[in-house]
Design a protein around this motif. Structure first.
Motif, PDB file in Angstrom:
ATOM      1  N   LEU A   1      38.910  27.195  45.087  1.00 24.15           N
ATOM      2  CA  LEU A   1      39.028  28.218  44.232  1.00 24.15           C
ATOM      3  C   LEU A   1      40.098  27.520  43.004  1.00 24.15           C
ATOM      4  CD1 LEU A   1      40.044  31.147  46.775  1.00 24.15           C
ATOM      5  CD2 LEU A   1      38.293  31.059  44.901  1.00 24.15           C
TER       6      LEU A   1
ATOM      7  N   HIS B   1      37.785  25.542  40.683  1.00 23.86           N
ATOM      8  CA  HIS B   1      36.897  26.464  39.774  1.00 23.86           C
ATOM      9  C   HIS B   1      37.230  26.413  38.521  1.00 23.86           C
ATOM     10  CE1 HIS B   1      33.783  29.514  39.246  1.00 23.86           C
ATOM     11  NE2 HIS B   1      34.467  29.961  38.428  1.00 23.86           N
TER      12      HIS B   1
ATOM     13  N   THR C   1      32.073  29.200  44.542  1.00 31.10           N
ATOM     14  CA  THR C   1      32.720  30.058  44.058  1.00 31.10           C
ATOM     15  C   THR C   1      31.945  30.595  42.581  1.00 31.10           C
ATOM     16  OG1 THR C   1      34.140  28.238  42.545  1.00 31.10           O
ATOM     17  CG2 THR C   1      35.000  29.163  44.841  1.00 31.10           C
TER      18      THR C   1
ATOM     19  N   VAL D   1      35.362  33.556  46.226  1.00 31.87           N
ATOM     20  CA  VAL D   1      34.438  32.704  47.120  1.00 31.87           C
ATOM     21  C   VAL D   1      33.288  33.578  47.186  1.00 31.87           C
ATOM     22  CG1 VAL D   1      34.114  31.928  49.391  1.00 31.87           C
ATOM     23  CG2 VAL D   1      36.346  31.711  48.145  1.00 31.87           C
TER      24      VAL D   1
END
Length: 163
Positions: free
Chosen positions: A46, A49, A73, A58
């Motif tokens: 995460l 990203h 993600t 997610v």
């Protein structure tokens, strides 16, 4: 006897429809969230990203190997990122933006001065009154029975700086 054959056929038909419905549903990855070994990988993926609009969330988790988890993600822009990280430590081994639209796509001449090129890109110029407007981009037509580098949509020639 005919009634039994009919009922058996009807039962088999209905069972076939149920199994087709089950097959077409996406896999439920949420059960992996109860395994504490996945949490470090999920958190670090995460964080990996690319910054976009809104928070990353997610959309899929899977076993990549015995040691690694795969995490897909996305954010509010629709950008998807595929990440692989250690289940135990969360150390990210690979993270990349996924752009796998099947196409065709159109790129304006205002966005790209030359036709995008890549191993898996076929560019066709678009003209209006003999003036170049841009290119229609497609994936090459391949033999579906023989795997190749272009078996899945790959648009890496669209992005400058990507190799």
């Amino acid at each position: 006897m005919r009634k039994t054959i009919f009922m058996t056929s009807l039962l088999m038909l209905s069972l076939g429809q149920v199994s087709e419905a089950q097959v077409s549903q996406p896999s439920d990855w949420t059960h992996l969230l109860t395994d504490p070994r996945f949490i470090p990988a999920i958190k670090n993926c995460l964080a990996a990203h690319p910054k976009g609009e809104g928070p990353a969330v997610v959309m899929d988790v899977w076993h990549s190997s015995m040691e690694d988890a795969g995490v897909m993600t996305t954010d509010l822009t629709g950008r998807r990122n595929e990440c692989y990280a250690s289940k135990d430590t969360g150390l990210v081994s690979r993270s990349k933006t996924v752009f796998d639209l099947p196409g065709p796509l159109f790129v304006s001449v205002d966005q790209a001065k030359v036709a995008p090129q890549g191993e898996c890109i076929v560019s066709t110029p678009v003209f209006i009154d003999q003036q170049l407007q841009g290119w229609v981009l497609r994936q090459p037509i391949l033999n579906q029975q023989i795997p190749s580098a272009c078996s899945w949509p790959i648009w890496t020639g669209l992005f400058q700086g990507e190799k």
